[in-house]
Every structure is written in structure tokens, then in C-alpha cells.
Design a protein around this motif. Structure first.
Motif, PDB file in Angstrom:
ATOM      1  N   ALA A   2       0.893  -1.226  -0.019  1.00  0.00           N
ATOM      2  CA  ALA A   2       0.062  -0.037   0.154  1.00  0.00           C
ATOM      3  C   ALA A   2       0.880   1.225   0.142  1.00  0.00           C
ATOM      4  CB  ALA A   2      -0.813  -0.016   1.218  1.00  0.00           C
ATOM      5  N   ILE A   3       0.494   2.112  -1.016  1.00  0.00           N
ATOM      6  CA  ILE A   3       1.437   3.333  -1.140  1.00  0.00           C
ATOM      7  C   ILE A   3       0.651   4.511  -1.246  1.00  0.00           C
ATOM      8  CG2 ILE A   3       3.145   4.448  -2.619  1.00  0.00           C
ATOM      9  CD1 ILE A   3       4.156   1.810  -3.461  1.00  0.00           C
ATOM     10  N   GLY A  61       4.055   4.457   2.968  1.00  0.00           N
ATOM     11  CA  GLY A  61       3.728   3.183   3.092  1.00  0.00           C
ATOM     12  C   GLY A  61       4.796   2.153   2.791  1.00  0.00           C
ATOM     13  N   GLY A  62       4.554   1.285   2.049  1.00  0.00           N
ATOM     14  CA  GLY A  62       5.417   0.279   1.585  1.00  0.00           C
ATOM     15  C   GLY A  62       4.980  -1.202   1.655  1.00  0.00           C
ATOM     16  N   TRP A  96      -0.132  -4.098  -5.540  1.00  0.00           N
ATOM     17  CA  TRP A  96      -0.029  -2.620  -5.323  1.00  0.00           C
ATOM     18  C   TRP A  96      -1.382  -1.849  -5.079  1.00  0.00           C
ATOM     19  CZ3 TRP A  96       5.067   0.251  -6.617  1.00  0.00           C
ATOM     20  CH2 TRP A  96       6.207  -0.556  -6.443  1.00  0.00           C
ATOM     21  N   THR A  97      -1.487  -1.118  -4.219  1.00  0.00           N
ATOM     22  CA  THR A  97      -2.712  -0.213  -4.067  1.00  0.00           C
ATOM     23  C   THR A  97      -1.881   1.272  -3.789  1.00  0.00           C
ATOM     24  OG1 THR A  97      -4.018  -1.818  -2.987  1.00  0.00           O
ATOM     25  CG2 THR A  97      -4.619   0.189  -2.715  1.00  0.00           C
ATOM     26  N   LYS A 156      -5.571   3.335  -7.381  1.00  0.00           N
ATOM     27  CA  LYS A 156      -5.474   2.552  -8.462  1.00  0.00           C
ATOM     28  C   LYS A 156      -4.677   1.194  -7.722  1.00  0.00           C
ATOM     29  CE  LYS A 156      -7.491   4.492 -12.046  1.00  0.00           C
ATOM     30  NZ  LYS A 156      -6.726   4.634 -13.390  1.00  0.00           N
ATOM     31  N   ARG A 157      -4.958   0.098  -8.613  1.00  0.00           N
ATOM     32  CA  ARG A 157      -4.330  -1.343  -8.140  1.00  0.00           C
ATOM     33  C   ARG A 157      -3.840  -1.979  -9.265  1.00  0.00           C
ATOM     34  NH1 ARG A 157      -9.143  -0.073  -5.784  1.00  0.00           N
ATOM     35  NH2 ARG A 157      -9.355   0.076  -3.226  1.00  0.00           N
TER      36      ARG A 157
END
Length: 467
Positions: free
Chosen positions: A340-341, A358-359, A377-378, A423-424
Motif C-alpha cells: 500500500a502506497i 507506506g510500503g 500494489w494499492t 489504483k491497483r
């Protein structure tokens, strides 16, 4: 794969020399081996007439704007003998190409910078078909803004689309004074960096509002890349004529889509079929001001990109634009590591910038991954402006909130994250290296929206990466 009958016709329907007003210079291949493309690429300052009667000392590859079109076929070995004749160090990054890390063109992660007078040989296999591009990764907002970018077109011998009438369109802009002097890379100070600097001259293949003479209704294929450092392009043809969007960053999509506008953020590509209907009139390809956040559309107007005029030839009868399909297996989110970023604004010592939060990040720098690891990834944008996020070295599939790939499935390397949006995407990180990811509004990258994905055991000290 399904294609319409017309799309398989490889005979030109256009008048001779129809593309002369936009045809790109091609880099000569000096290697006789049919599976090796070997070219020379020199970065140097050249005096060019970008606007009529005014000369600009642009930063160029091989003296042209854009740099030469490099052609290869899927699976070819590409050898590029690069030399630097600029007054500062530079590199070449191969945007979208799944290269080995040693060839990725990022100082501190893959190679030392190429100093003035220095050389470097880029040598790798191009594993995927599609339109890619190359640009520096040293002071890239400045160097790209001054003119350093060029296209790389990788053909697929099995491509179902076999059209003779094809244009490679490099969209960009450049900022100059009335006397042709380049604007300083830091023009507008911090506010310029936060907005993302756009040029006052919009270019197609280095030209301002070129004209093409085309046959009314004849099918064309356009391979388009947005090489601007900040500007989004929102493309409209004439009074809203359709495009058939058949491909994006990583080649053909699962199935093509009819579109009346094509939006490309910096770094993104589109592969489209069009059949301009002229009806005796000139038709214009335009770009509308795109709302990418605060201050991005004020005092902006529509820009004309290409004028199309009718050739003295019989009209081609109207027909639906052909459909194109490709088998792209869906990635599964099962077993994927969640990352999650957040893209955020920062303020420190009265200086405003951007940051990634995040990370999990390692040493406040990188996302970590084992070789072969799959990640979900989010990316959530809390940073006022839209951000096109580019991941080096890998393609990914955009997914919904349940981790299911969006339809039509497609391979992407750059994703548009609107203001206040999430976006993911799913990505398999199967090659070792310290791979950059960053906003491709290059000013944004340089004031904080830039980090790395460290795949496998990485010895490179962080903080050395130069954008």
C-alpha cells in the motif's frame, strides 16, 4: 485473434509520400545479422528550427528532435553504442522494455552516469512487441524538457495487424522564449515543480502543427507515445471521429475498444486504428486541456496537433474499424504480497514537495521483494495533482478492489492515478535488481515521488539514484 479483413491488407492506400511531413529519421542498423540491431546514439546540442524562422539550441539524440526511431523485432538483440557530447552527465533509460537491471540506465541502480565525452554500450534482447521509448535518467526533467527522447518500435512478425499505412507519433512539448532560448529547467521555482512544467510549444515528431495529405477514409495505424515531461494529451479527431484502441504500453490488449478520445499521461503509449473522414474538408487532430489537478487547465486552450487534408484520390467506402484481440491470461491475486502506497504532499522548512508513504519500505527507500514474488500494489493519491506512476523493468495488470484484472486485460508499465483516487495492479517481480518507480511528471519525481523496488539481495547503497 480476430481482425477485420481490411486490417490484414498490407498494401498502401495512401498517396506516395503521404507521411513525409511526419516521417521520423530512423537509426541505421550497421549489423548484417538479421537478428541483431546495432545502432549509434549520440547525445548532443543541436541548433534546430522548431518554430518557423527561430532556431533553438535543443538537446538531441543524433541531432534530431525527437531522437531517431529505432526499429527491431520481438526477440532481437539490440546493441546501442551511446556517446555523450552534452555539457553534463546523462544515461539512456529504455522505458517499458524488460531489460536486465544493468541496462536500465539509472545511476546508482544499474550503471554509473555517462560523463561528458564518455561512452556506454547498451546490449539487451527486446522480449516484447510494442512501442517503447528512450530518455535520460539524470536530471531527467531538464534533459527530457530540452529535447532528449526518442521512440523504439518493436515489431511482432505474428502481429495480426498488417497495415502498410502506419505513423509513429511522438507527442511532446518544449518551452522557449520568442527568440528560441530554452526556458530554464527550474523556471517558476517550487510552484513550477509542484505544477509540473509544460512547454509553450506542443510538438508532434518535433514539429508544430504539421499537415498530412491523406486519402479520405483510408485505414491508418497510429503508434503514439507521450514523451512530454508533464503534459497529458487528450486526443480528439475532427468533430469526434472514432479511434479503435487496439493496444497500450505492453502491446495489444485482450480486445480492442472504440473510443472518441484517447488520454495519455506522460510515459503512456497507445496503438490505434483510424480512418479519417474528410468529406472535402480539413480535419484536425487536437488535444484538449486535461484536468490533472489544481491550476492545470486555467488559461489553457485546445491545441492543434496535425492537420489532415484530402488527397485527390477516390474515397474509401465507410466501414467499421476492425477489431483486434489477444490472449492475455488473467493474473490471480492469490498469494500476492499487499503493498500500500500513498502519494502525499509534504512541507518542511517552508518548502512544499511530495512523498511516498507506506510500503513496507526498507531504509525509508524501497519496496522489497524476493525474486519471483507476486505483489498487489494499492496506490492512493492524496497529492492534489494526478500522477502517472511508472514502474521500471516490469509489466503489470491493473485490477479492481477485489484483485480481479480489469477488462480488457492489458499489460501496462505506467498507470494514471487521478486526484483523490486509488489504483491497483498485480505484478510479478521475477528479475533481480533495484528498479525505480516514480511519477512520470518528471518534476514531481524530482521533488519526492520516486523510489525503488529492490528485488532479491541488493548491495547498492540507497540515496545514489539520480533522476
Amino acid at each position: 485473434m480476430t481482425t477485420g479483413g481490411a486490417v490484414a491488407d498490407a498494401q498502401s492506400l495512401q498517396p506516395e509520400g503521404w507521411d513525409a511531413g511526419l516521417k521520423l529519421v530512423e537509426a541505421p542498423d550497421v549489423n548484417p545479422d538479421p537478428r541483431i540491431v546495432e545502432v549509434a546514439l549520440e547525445a548532443r546540442i543541436s541548433s534546430l528550427e522548431i518554430t518557423p524562422g527561430v532556431r533553438t539550441e535543443a538537446w538531441t539524440y543524433n541531432g534530431g528532435l525527437p531522437g531517431p526511431l529505432i526499429r527491431a523485432r520481438k526477440g532481437d538483440r539490440l546493441v546501442v553504442h551511446f556517446s555523450n557530447r552534452l555539457p553534463q552527465s546523462t544515461t539512456v533509460h529504455w522505458h517499458g522494455v524488460q531489460v536486465p537491471i544493468e541496462m536500465d540506465g539509472v545511476p546508482g541502480a544499474s550503471q554509473p552516469p555517462v560523463e561528458t565525452g564518455g561512452t556506454f554500450t547498451y546490449d539487451f534482447v527486446v522480449p516484447d512487441a510494442g512501442l517503447f521509448w528512450y530518455h535520460p535518467h539524470v536530471m531527467s526533467a531538464a534533459q527530457v524538457g530540452f529535447g532528449l527522447y526518442g521512440p523504439l518500435l518493436v515489431a511482432d512478425p505474428d502481429d495480426p495487424v498488417k497495415l502498410a499505412d502506419e505513423l509513429v507519433l511522438v507527442l511532446s512539448d518544449i518551452a522557449t522564449d520568442d527568440n528560441g532560448t530554452l526556458h530554464a529547467a527550474d523556471s517558476g521555482g517550487v510552484l513550477g515543480a509542484l505544477l509540473g512544467r509544460e512547454g509553450n510549444h506542443v510538438l508532434v515528431n518535433g514539429k508544430v502543427r504539421p499537415t498530412l495529405t491523406v486519402r479520405d477514409g483510408a485505414l491508418q495505424r497510429w503508434r503514439i507515445v507521450n514523451a512530454a515531461k508533464s503534459r497529458y494529451f487528450e486526443l480528439v479527431l475532427g468533430d469526434g471521429q472514432p479511434f479503435e484502441l487496439i493496444g497500450v504500453d505492453g502491446g495489444h490488449m485482450e480486445y480492442s475498444l472504440k473510443r472518441w478520445t484517447i488520454v495519455l499521461g506522460p510515459g503512456e503509449r497507445a496503438d490505434v486504428l483510424v480512418a479519417p473522414r474528410l468529406d472535402g474538408q480539413n480535419v484536425t487532430l487536437i488535444t484538449n486541456p486535461f484536468d490533472r489537478g489544481f491550476g492545470s487547465t486555467e488559461y489553457r486552450s485546445t491545441e492543434d496537433l496535425i492537420f489532415f487534408q484530402s488527397a485527390k484520390m477516390p474515397r474509401v467506402p465507410a466501414a467499421d474499424l476492425p477489431k483486434v484481440t489477444r490472449d492475455i491470461p488473467a493474473m490471480s491475486a492469490d498469494g500476492a504480497t499487499p503493498i500500500a502506497i500513498d502519494l502525499v504532499m509534504t512541507k518542511a522548512q517552508d518548502t512544499t514537495g511530495f512523498a511516498l508513504e507506506g510500503g513496507p519500505f526498507w531504509r525509508k527507500s524501497a519496496v522489497r521483494a524476493a525474486v519471483g514474488e507476486k505483489q498487489l500494489w494499492t496506490i492512493t493519491n492524496k497529492a492534489i495533482w494526478a500522477h502517472p506512476i511508472h514502474l521500471h523493468g516490469f509489466f503489470f495488470q491493473e485490477v479492481d478492489e477485489k484483485g480481479v484484472p480489469l477488462s480488457p486485460r492489458a499489460w501496462k508499465d505506467t498507470i494514471h492515478v487521478p486526484v483523490d483516487a486509488t489504483k491497483r495492479f498485480l505484478v510479478k517481480l521475477d528479475r533481480r535488481g533495484s528498479w525505480m518507480f516514480h511519477c512520470h511528471i518528471l518534476d514531481h519525481a524530482e521533488v519526492g515521488l520516486m523510489s525503488t523496488v529492490d528485488v532479491g539481495d541488493i548491495d547498492t547503497p540507497h540515496g545514489e539514484h539520480s533522476h
